[in-house]
Write a protein that holds these residues in place. Structure first.
Motif, PDB file in Angstrom:
ATOM      1  N   VAL A  11       0.853  -1.195   0.000  1.00 58.58           N
ATOM      2  CA  VAL A  11       0.000   0.000   0.000  1.00 58.58           C
ATOM      3  C   VAL A  11       0.883   1.237   0.000  1.00 58.58           C
ATOM      4  O   VAL A  11       2.009   1.201   0.515  1.00 58.58           O
ATOM      5  N   GLN A  12       0.375   2.312  -0.561  1.00 60.22           N
ATOM      6  CA  GLN A  12       1.136   3.558  -0.552  1.00 60.22           C
ATOM      7  C   GLN A  12       1.043   4.237   0.797  1.00 60.22           C
ATOM      8  O   GLN A  12       0.070   4.056   1.543  1.00 60.22           O
ATOM      9  N   SER A  13       2.025   5.043   1.077  1.00 63.80           N
ATOM     10  CA  SER A  13       2.022   5.828   2.297  1.00 63.80           C
ATOM     11  C   SER A  13       0.738   6.662   2.366  1.00 63.80           C
ATOM     12  O   SER A  13       0.324   7.263   1.369  1.00 63.80           O
ATOM     13  N   GLY A  14       0.105   6.675   3.543  1.00 63.01           N
ATOM     14  CA  GLY A  14      -1.156   7.380   3.719  1.00 63.01           C
ATOM     15  C   GLY A  14      -2.369   6.510   3.477  1.00 63.01           C
ATOM     16  O   GLY A  14      -3.498   6.918   3.780  1.00 63.01           O
ATOM     17  N   GLY A  15      -2.166   5.325   2.951  1.00 65.16           N
ATOM     18  CA  GLY A  15      -3.254   4.412   2.653  1.00 65.16           C
ATOM     19  C   GLY A  15      -3.693   3.597   3.860  1.00 65.16           C
ATOM     20  O   GLY A  15      -3.224   3.809   4.985  1.00 65.16           O
ATOM     21  N   SER A  16      -4.597   2.648   3.599  1.00 66.44           N
ATOM     22  CA  SER A  16      -5.175   1.823   4.666  1.00 66.44           C
ATOM     23  C   SER A  16      -5.147   0.347   4.288  1.00 66.44           C
ATOM     24  O   SER A  16      -5.171  -0.009   3.101  1.00 66.44           O
ATOM     25  N   LEU A  17      -5.115  -0.479   5.313  1.00 64.25           N
ATOM     26  CA  LEU A  17      -5.249  -1.922   5.172  1.00 64.25           C
ATOM     27  C   LEU A  17      -5.999  -2.436   6.384  1.00 64.25           C
ATOM     28  O   LEU A  17      -5.933  -1.817   7.457  1.00 64.25           O
ATOM     29  N   ARG A  18      -6.672  -3.565   6.216  1.00 64.99           N
ATOM     30  CA  ARG A  18      -7.287  -4.229   7.359  1.00 64.99           C
ATOM     31  C   ARG A  18      -6.772  -5.655   7.437  1.00 64.99           C
ATOM     32  O   ARG A  18      -6.936  -6.436   6.499  1.00 64.99           O
ATOM     33  N   LEU A  19      -6.167  -5.973   8.565  1.00 69.00           N
ATOM     34  CA  LEU A  19      -5.693  -7.321   8.810  1.00 69.00           C
ATOM     35  C   LEU A  19      -6.750  -8.096   9.580  1.00 69.00           C
ATOM     36  O   LEU A  19      -7.507  -7.517  10.375  1.00 69.00           O
ATOM     37  N   SER A  88      -3.722   5.739   7.675  1.00 66.53           N
ATOM     38  CA  SER A  88      -2.587   6.677   7.623  1.00 66.53           C
ATOM     39  C   SER A  88      -1.261   5.935   7.729  1.00 66.53           C
ATOM     40  O   SER A  88      -0.382   6.299   8.515  1.00 66.53           O
ATOM     41  N   LEU A  89      -1.128   4.896   6.940  1.00 69.13           N
ATOM     42  CA  LEU A  89       0.063   4.059   7.022  1.00 69.13           C
ATOM     43  C   LEU A  89       1.314   4.826   6.619  1.00 69.13           C
ATOM     44  O   LEU A  89       1.286   5.680   5.732  1.00 69.13           O
ATOM     45  N   LYS A  90       2.395   4.494   7.303  1.00 65.56           N
ATOM     46  CA  LYS A  90       3.683   5.117   7.067  1.00 65.56           C
ATOM     47  C   LYS A  90       4.684   4.063   6.623  1.00 65.56           C
ATOM     48  O   LYS A  90       4.511   2.875   6.881  1.00 65.56           O
ATOM     49  N   PHE A  91       5.754   4.522   6.014  1.00 61.05           N
ATOM     50  CA  PHE A  91       6.795   3.602   5.567  1.00 61.05           C
ATOM     51  C   PHE A  91       7.291   2.744   6.726  1.00 61.05           C
ATOM     52  O   PHE A  91       7.534   1.543   6.583  1.00 61.05           O
ATOM     53  N   THR A 121       1.696 -12.049   8.411  1.00 56.66           N
ATOM     54  CA  THR A 121       1.304 -11.534   7.103  1.00 56.66           C
ATOM     55  C   THR A 121       2.115 -10.265   6.824  1.00 56.66           C
ATOM     56  O   THR A 121       2.282  -9.429   7.703  1.00 56.66           O
ATOM     57  N   GLN A 122       2.633 -10.163   5.617  1.00 54.83           N
ATOM     58  CA  GLN A 122       3.541  -9.067   5.276  1.00 54.83           C
ATOM     59  C   GLN A 122       2.756  -7.804   4.918  1.00 54.83           C
ATOM     60  O   GLN A 122       1.832  -7.842   4.094  1.00 54.83           O
ATOM     61  N   VAL A 123       3.151  -6.702   5.538  1.00 63.54           N
ATOM     62  CA  VAL A 123       2.617  -5.385   5.192  1.00 63.54           C
ATOM     63  C   VAL A 123       3.783  -4.545   4.683  1.00 63.54           C
ATOM     64  O   VAL A 123       4.784  -4.386   5.379  1.00 63.54           O
ATOM     65  N   THR A 124       3.651  -4.021   3.494  1.00 65.10           N
ATOM     66  CA  THR A 124       4.684  -3.181   2.907  1.00 65.10           C
ATOM     67  C   THR A 124       4.068  -1.847   2.520  1.00 65.10           C
ATOM     68  O   THR A 124       3.092  -1.802   1.769  1.00 65.10           O
ATOM     69  N   VAL A 125       4.642  -0.773   3.068  1.00 63.46           N
ATOM     70  CA  VAL A 125       4.154   0.572   2.774  1.00 63.46           C
ATOM     71  C   VAL A 125       5.215   1.276   1.937  1.00 63.46           C
ATOM     72  O   VAL A 125       6.360   1.418   2.380  1.00 63.46           O
ATOM     73  N   SER A 126       4.834   1.698   0.756  1.00 64.15           N
ATOM     74  CA  SER A 126       5.783   2.384  -0.108  1.00 64.15           C
ATOM     75  C   SER A 126       5.755   3.881   0.193  1.00 64.15           C
ATOM     76  O   SER A 126       4.699   4.468   0.429  1.00 64.15           O
TER      77      SER A 126
END
Length: 127
Positions: A11-19, A88-91, A121-126
């Motif tokens: 996900v891009q920086s500032g985006g959201s995910l739900r685990l 509000s995901l960050k790198f 589970t892998q979370v990657t923030v670009s």
């Protein structure tokens, strides 16, 4: 109790995910569940937790105000699904995220209290 974590991704920086962490087993509804994460070369870090009765939630300082933990228990009490909404995901949130469970626990940050773990589970923030 068996734990199955899912929902990670890129996900891009500032985006959201739900685990999601699906805890199955006859006693899963009486377990506290917490999320931890581990970035390469770093120690496993507490992210958030929810108590066994669902009444209390706790967060690590780095995610307060951005992440929300919640849970849903099936009608027959056989499955307990815990969600981690990440906004509000960050790198620096990039890591492998693990869910862990403890019978009748409070959901706090003491990692040694958790005796059951999911596979991560892998979370990657670009950036």
């Amino acid at each position: 109790v068996q734990l199955q974590a899912s929902g990670g991704g890129l996900v891009q920086s500032g985006g959201s995910l739900r685990l999601s962490c699906a805890a199955s087993g006859r006693t899963s509804s009486t377990h506290a569940v917490a999320w931890f994460r581990q970035a390469p070369g770093k120690a496993r870090e507490y992210v958030a937790g929810i108590s066994w009765n669902g009444r209390n939630t706790y967060y690590g300082d780095s995610v307060k105000g951005r992440f929300t933990i919640s849970r849903e228990i099936s009608r027959d009490n056989a499955k307990n699904t815990v969600y981690l909404q990440m906004n509000s995901l960050k790198f620096e949130d990039t890591a492998v995220y693990y869910c862990a469970a403890q019978a009748y626990g409070v959901g706090g940050p003491r990692i040694y209290e958790y005796n059951q773990w999911g596979q991560g589970t892998q979370v990657t923030v670009s950036s």
